[in-house]
Design a protein around this motif. Structure first.
Motif, PDB file in Angstrom:
ATOM      1  N   MET A   1     -43.983  88.026 -75.652  1.00 46.22           N
ATOM      2  CA  MET A   1     -42.591  87.816 -76.039  1.00 46.22           C
ATOM      3  C   MET A   1     -42.400  88.319 -77.476  1.00 46.22           C
ATOM      4  O   MET A   1     -43.273  88.124 -78.324  1.00 46.22           O
ATOM      5  CB  MET A   1     -42.248  86.323 -75.965  1.00 46.22           C
ATOM      6  N   ARG A   2     -41.265  88.952 -77.737  1.00 41.72           N
ATOM      7  CA  ARG A   2     -40.970  89.464 -79.077  1.00 41.72           C
ATOM      8  C   ARG A   2     -39.754  88.759 -79.648  1.00 41.72           C
ATOM      9  O   ARG A   2     -38.742  88.595 -78.951  1.00 41.72           O
ATOM     10  CB  ARG A   2     -40.723  90.974 -79.021  1.00 41.72           C
ATOM     11  N   LEU A   3     -39.849  88.313 -80.889  1.00 45.56           N
ATOM     12  CA  LEU A   3     -38.758  87.628 -81.587  1.00 45.56           C
ATOM     13  C   LEU A   3     -38.018  88.632 -82.461  1.00 45.56           C
ATOM     14  O   LEU A   3     -38.618  89.325 -83.281  1.00 45.56           O
ATOM     15  CB  LEU A   3     -39.321  86.496 -82.445  1.00 45.56           C
ATOM     16  N   ILE A   4     -36.701  88.693 -82.276  1.00 46.02           N
ATOM     17  CA  ILE A   4     -35.843  89.560 -83.092  1.00 46.02           C
ATOM     18  C   ILE A   4     -34.901  88.673 -83.901  1.00 46.02           C
ATOM     19  O   ILE A   4     -34.231  87.788 -83.340  1.00 46.02           O
ATOM     20  CB  ILE A   4     -35.034  90.527 -82.206  1.00 46.02           C
ATOM     21  N   LEU A   5     -34.854  88.890 -85.193  1.00 44.46           N
ATOM     22  CA  LEU A   5     -33.995  88.103 -86.086  1.00 44.46           C
ATOM     23  C   LEU A   5     -33.040  89.039 -86.822  1.00 44.46           C
ATOM     24  O   LEU A   5     -33.437  90.125 -87.251  1.00 44.46           O
ATOM     25  CB  LEU A   5     -34.844  87.346 -87.111  1.00 44.46           C
ATOM     26  N   ARG A   6     -31.800  88.578 -86.988  1.00 37.76           N
ATOM     27  CA  ARG A   6     -30.815  89.437 -87.647  1.00 37.76           C
ATOM     28  C   ARG A   6     -29.744  88.578 -88.325  1.00 37.76           C
ATOM     29  O   ARG A   6     -29.439  87.463 -87.887  1.00 37.76           O
ATOM     30  CB  ARG A   6     -30.169  90.350 -86.589  1.00 37.76           C
ATOM     31  N   ASP A   7     -29.189  89.114 -89.354  1.00 35.22           N
ATOM     32  CA  ASP A   7     -28.069  88.516 -90.087  1.00 35.22           C
ATOM     33  C   ASP A   7     -26.843  89.369 -89.763  1.00 35.22           C
ATOM     34  O   ASP A   7     -26.766  90.518 -90.181  1.00 35.22           O
ATOM     35  CB  ASP A   7     -28.417  88.529 -91.575  1.00 35.22           C
ATOM     36  N   ASP A   8     -25.900  88.833 -89.009  1.00 34.61           N
ATOM     37  CA  ASP A   8     -24.708  89.585 -88.602  1.00 34.61           C
ATOM     38  C   ASP A   8     -23.476  89.051 -89.326  1.00 34.61           C
ATOM     39  O   ASP A   8     -23.381  87.848 -89.616  1.00 34.61           O
ATOM     40  CB  ASP A   8     -24.471  89.461 -87.095  1.00 34.61           C
ATOM     41  N   ARG A  27     -20.673  84.873 -91.397  1.00 36.65           N
ATOM     42  CA  ARG A  27     -22.051  85.371 -91.383  1.00 36.65           C
ATOM     43  C   ARG A  27     -22.851  84.477 -90.446  1.00 36.65           C
ATOM     44  O   ARG A  27     -22.862  83.250 -90.603  1.00 36.65           O
ATOM     45  CB  ARG A  27     -22.666  85.353 -92.786  1.00 36.65           C
ATOM     46  N   VAL A  28     -23.484  85.082 -89.475  1.00 37.01           N
ATOM     47  CA  VAL A  28     -24.175  84.315 -88.440  1.00 37.01           C
ATOM     48  C   VAL A  28     -25.622  84.761 -88.310  1.00 37.01           C
ATOM     49  O   VAL A  28     -25.980  85.902 -88.612  1.00 37.01           O
ATOM     50  CB  VAL A  28     -23.451  84.433 -87.075  1.00 37.01           C
ATOM     51  N   LEU A  29     -26.429  83.839 -87.833  1.00 37.46           N
ATOM     52  CA  LEU A  29     -27.831  84.114 -87.538  1.00 37.46           C
ATOM     53  C   LEU A  29     -27.941  84.522 -86.074  1.00 37.46           C
ATOM     54  O   LEU A  29     -27.494  83.790 -85.185  1.00 37.46           O
ATOM     55  CB  LEU A  29     -28.649  82.845 -87.795  1.00 37.46           C
ATOM     56  N   TYR A  30     -28.535  85.689 -85.830  1.00 35.37           N
ATOM     57  CA  TYR A  30     -28.736  86.179 -84.472  1.00 35.37           C
ATOM     58  C   TYR A  30     -30.219  86.131 -84.146  1.00 35.37           C
ATOM     59  O   TYR A  30     -31.060  86.608 -84.922  1.00 35.37           O
ATOM     60  CB  TYR A  30     -28.222  87.616 -84.339  1.00 35.37           C
ATOM     61  N   VAL A  31     -30.550  85.550 -82.995  1.00 33.94           N
ATOM     62  CA  VAL A  31     -31.925  85.474 -82.522  1.00 33.94           C
ATOM     63  C   VAL A  31     -31.990  86.046 -81.111  1.00 33.94           C
ATOM     64  O   VAL A  31     -31.147  85.715 -80.265  1.00 33.94           O
ATOM     65  CB  VAL A  31     -32.442  84.019 -82.511  1.00 33.94           C
ATOM     66  N   ALA A  32     -32.958  86.909 -80.861  1.00 33.72           N
ATOM     67  CA  ALA A  32     -33.204  87.402 -79.509  1.00 33.72           C
ATOM     68  C   ALA A  32     -34.679  87.230 -79.174  1.00 33.72           C
ATOM     69  O   ALA A  32     -35.550  87.360 -80.044  1.00 33.72           O
ATOM     70  CB  ALA A  32     -32.802  88.872 -79.380  1.00 33.72           C
ATOM     71  N   GLU A  69     -43.787  83.856 -80.419  1.00 32.66           N
ATOM     72  CA  GLU A  69     -44.140  85.063 -79.676  1.00 32.66           C
ATOM     73  C   GLU A  69     -45.330  84.850 -78.748  1.00 32.66           C
ATOM     74  O   GLU A  69     -45.513  85.610 -77.789  1.00 32.66           O
ATOM     75  CB  GLU A  69     -44.412  86.204 -80.658  1.00 32.66           C
ATOM     76  N   ALA A  70     -46.091  83.786 -78.986  1.00 31.17           N
ATOM     77  CA  ALA A  70     -47.187  83.451 -78.071  1.00 31.17           C
ATOM     78  C   ALA A  70     -46.675  82.835 -76.778  1.00 31.17           C
ATOM     79  O   ALA A  70     -47.413  82.702 -75.797  1.00 31.17           O
ATOM     80  CB  ALA A  70     -48.172  82.504 -78.753  1.00 31.17           C
ATOM     81  N   GLY A  71     -45.393  82.472 -76.762  1.00 29.69           N
ATOM     82  CA  GLY A  71     -44.793  81.822 -75.595  1.00 29.69           C
ATOM     83  C   GLY A  71     -44.490  80.380 -75.911  1.00 29.69           C
ATOM     84  O   GLY A  71     -45.368  79.651 -76.395  1.00 29.69           O
ATOM     85  N   ILE A  72     -43.251  79.968 -75.673  1.00 30.58           N
ATOM     86  CA  ILE A  72     -42.839  78.626 -76.068  1.00 30.58           C
ATOM     87  C   ILE A  72     -41.883  78.060 -75.029  1.00 30.58           C
ATOM     88  O   ILE A  72     -41.146  78.799 -74.370  1.00 30.58           O
ATOM     89  CB  ILE A  72     -42.184  78.663 -77.467  1.00 30.58           C
ATOM     90  N   THR A  73     -41.909  76.748 -74.858  1.00 30.66           N
ATOM     91  CA  THR A  73     -41.013  76.067 -73.924  1.00 30.66           C
ATOM     92  C   THR A  73     -39.871  75.401 -74.686  1.00 30.66           C
ATOM     93  O   THR A  73     -39.938  75.214 -75.906  1.00 30.66           O
ATOM     94  CB  THR A  73     -41.774  74.986 -73.144  1.00 30.66           C
TER      95      THR A  73
END
Length: 325
Positions: A1-8, A27-32, A69-73
């Motif tokens: 799994m890959r974590l993407i973080l962004r400031d939009d 201004r929002v926090l974006y997580v994918a 990124e290791a996998g989470i519930t």
């Protein structure tokens, strides 16, 4: 799994003003969360009132990147981060990813029989009575208007809005801007003007004054309530609670908070920060059957996200899978 973080950043249509200040952009926090086939999305708004910042939330998530990124519930998310904006964005992104992986809509996983359209309040920024009357007149067709108050002339503001939008139901939001004397002075008049609800009139550390006060208008906890940890206290002081995913730290805790609040006989309001449809989509699950829905964030923006919620007047339609859930 890959974590993407962004400031939009998204521009607000005009200026949004409450008792604590004004802003012209959200201004929002974006997580994918991405795997080889699917992407789950989440969004949150860090709030300075609670000691949060975008930079701080990004740092919180970076600090636990390897564990994510290791996998989470979803259960693990609740203990990985404290309640607040960072956990909200992560929690909602994982709900979305789980829905896309399984093909089971998030609303069904949440135990709902359907995800119905919702009628949202529309917020009028704090301003002079004349300016708020103009805002109200432009939105007089909307069934529920929410007024920001919290300063000299509050009653004049509400009277001006009532005259400009005589058919709309009204709620007011003090954002901790009133004193107890202010509240007891204007509450009877607000009741006469048909105001249904007063959100967080007093500062969090002053609201014990509400104990035993028979306010003629229903009082709703907002800043005083974040998660289930504050619920018992708020139940002694308020008849309604405002559940926001940015405060609870995500959809998981918000659903649990709503269930416990209902068990205590409290009325439910589901609110939001000024944010895009990606923030509103998971909140729509919590807002099913709520007494008051205030998910107007996208209506206040000059530009929403791609695949944003369909909005008809004040009616929010359920999100498409391309957006969330």
């Amino acid at each position: 799994m890959r974590l993407i973080l962004r400031d939009d950043t998204f521009p607000i249509a005009g200026r949004f003003t409450i008792a604590r200040g004004s802003k012209t952009e959200a201004r929002v926090l974006y997580v994918a969360l991405e795997d080889s086939e699917h992407t789950g999305q989440g969004e949150a708004v860090p709030y300075a009132r609670y000691g949060e910042s975008l930079e701080g939330c990004l740092a919180e998530l970076e600090a636990v990147r390897s564990r994510i990124e290791a996998g989470i519930t979803l259960d693990a998310v609740q203990t990985l981060l404290p309640s607040g904006a960072a956990r909200n964005a992560l929690d909602c992104a994982l709900w979305d990813l789980n829905a896309k992986r399984s093909g089971v809509p998030a609303w069904r996983t949440a135990g709902l029989h359907a995800l119905n359209p919702l009628k949202t309040a529309y917020t009028l920024s704090l301003d002079t009575p004349e300016a708020m009357a103009q805002q109200a007149a432009a939105n007089a067709r909307r069934p529920l208007l929410k007024l920001k108050i919290g300063g000299p002339g509050d009653l004049d503001r509400v009277e001006a809005v009532r005259a400009a939008a005589p058919k709309s139901r009204l709620i007011v939001d003090g954002n901790e801007g009133l004193s107890f004397d202010d509240l007891t002075r204007i509450a009877p008049d607000l009741h006469k003007l048909g105001v249904l609800l007063i959100e967080q009139p007093l500062k969090v550390d002053e609201d014990e004054a509400l104990l035993g006060y028979a306010c003629p208008v229903t009082l709703c906890a907002d800043e005083s309530l974040h998660s289930r940890a504050e619920l018992a206290r708020c139940a002694r002081l308020y008849r309604c609670v405002n559940i926001k995913l940015d405060k609870t730290g995500g959809l998981t805790e918000a659903l649990a908070l709503k269930a416990e609040a209902l068990a205590l006989g409290l009325e439910i309001m589901v609110g939001c920060m000024v944010a895009t449809s990606l923030s509103m989509a998971p909140a729509m699950l919590v807002a099913q059957g709520a007494d008051y829905v205030d998910l107007d964030g996208p209506l206040l923006l000059a530009r929403d996200r791609e695949h944003g919620l369909e909005v008809t007047g004040s009616i929010l339609h359920p999100p498409t899978p391309a957006l969330w859930g």
